[in-house]
Design a protein around this motif. Structure first.
Motif: not given
Length: 334
Positions: A106-115, A126-127, A166-173
């Motif tokens: 699972g790769q998170l995306v940072g505030r600037n849009g980069d992984p 994971g859980n 509180g931030d919302t971002t994208t998780l690539r799974t």
């Protein structure tokens, strides 16, 4: 004192500047090599301590006994275990708690849009294990995930991605999902496990996005009751486990994780530095050779005078070798 030694020491005192460059070349070459080796061992010791602290509450790990390996890999991929085993394990004498451990990429995306991460060290998801003693990550800020889409991430990842609670971002799974950061965690008292990233989800989300189907986990973490040793716990668990499933002690699991990180990251890192230290030593060797060649050429008249006064070829050569040894030993010790 031997005449060659006295002559060499007198020459060194008389020509301090001449040998300064040689001393520096030896000093830097040896320092680079020694520093690389010491840093590599220090990092390994640090990982041992970190994993020991992080997994100190896990006394046994239940997992698939067989690992599927591919050519060139030392660690294989293990089949998942059934999460229904948790209820069976909890009935075993000596077991205080058990929890499934679901793992995946699972790769998170940072505030600037980069992984964040992904250039070597793994990006894990994971859980989030509710039992704090079984969870390798400790909640440092915020709260645990309570509903779908909420996650806890390690502090190091949050800093690199400029993410806050509180931030919302994208998780690539790898499929992208929207997640909200509700907590920050540490690993073994550190902000994270080196450059590894971690995202903790609810068990339902982890099963949905990280496994082939519900009811599967990479392993089951088990905590022993008071007075029960890790080996005693493993001995109690083994008879109740189905075929193809094994139990190992928490210490064995921690050592395997340390060895995996060492082989995948530290070995490559230290080898990379050793190549540079080798280049430094090679350059130092040429520099030293050239310096001494100039020194010997400059001392042609001096050597000729020594020969005229009765010094043998062997004594003149020995004098030069003593000077070289003195510089090498002094610079290496320094």
């Amino acid at each position: 004192m031997n005449a060659s030694v006295r002559l060499s020491l007198s020459s060194l005192r008389a020509h301090k500047r001449r040998f300064a460059g040689t001393f520096l070349a030896v000093f830097l070459g040896v320092a680079f090599l020694a520093g690389t080796l010491v840093m590599g061992d220090t990092l390994r010791a640090g990982f041992d301590t970190m994993f020991g602290n992080a997994t100190s509450g896990t006394d046994a790990v239940v997992r698939s006994a067989d690992a599927i390996t591919t050519p060139g890999e030392s660690e294989g991929v293990r089949e998942p275990v059934d999460t229904d085993l948790v209820s069976t394990i909890e009935q075993v004498p000596g077991v205080a708690a058990a929890a499934p451990n679901i793992q995946g990429a699972g790769q998170l995306v940072g505030r600037n849009g980069d992984p964040i991460g992904g250039q070597g060290p793994p990006t894990l998801a994971g859980n989030w294990i509710a039992d704090p003693e079984l969870n390798a990550y400790q909640l440092a800020e915020g709260r645990t995930p309570q509903k779908s889409g909420e996650v806890v991430i390690d502090r190091g990842t949050a800093e690199r991605g400029d993410l806050n609670i509180g931030d919302t971002t994208t998780l690539r799974t790898p499929d992208p999902i929207k997640v909200t950061v509700v907590g920050l965690a540490t690993f073994g008292g550190e902000d994270g496990m080196a450059q590894v990233t971690f995202t903790g989800m609810t068990q339902a989300d982890a099963e949905k996005y990280l496994t082939a189907g519900p009811g599967e986990a990479a392993s089951i973490q088990v905590r022993a009751g008071p007075g029960v040793s890790q080996q005693e716990l493993v001995d109690e668990l083994t008879p109740v486990l189905p075929n193809g499933v094994e139990a190992i002690t928490g210490q064995e699991s921690a050592q395997e994780n340390t060895d995996m990180i060492s082989s995948q990251f530290l070995t490559v890192f230290t080898t990379f530095l050793l190549v540079f230290s080798g280049v430094a030593l090679l350059v130092a060797t040429f520099s030293i050779h050239n310096t001494f060649a100039i020194v010997v050429a400059q001392r042609t008249r001096e050597n000729a005078l020594l020969r005229a006064l009765g010094a043998s070829r062997r004594q003149v050569t020995a004098s030069t070798l003593v000077e070289a040894t003195a510089v090498a030993v002094t610079a290496s010790v320094a």
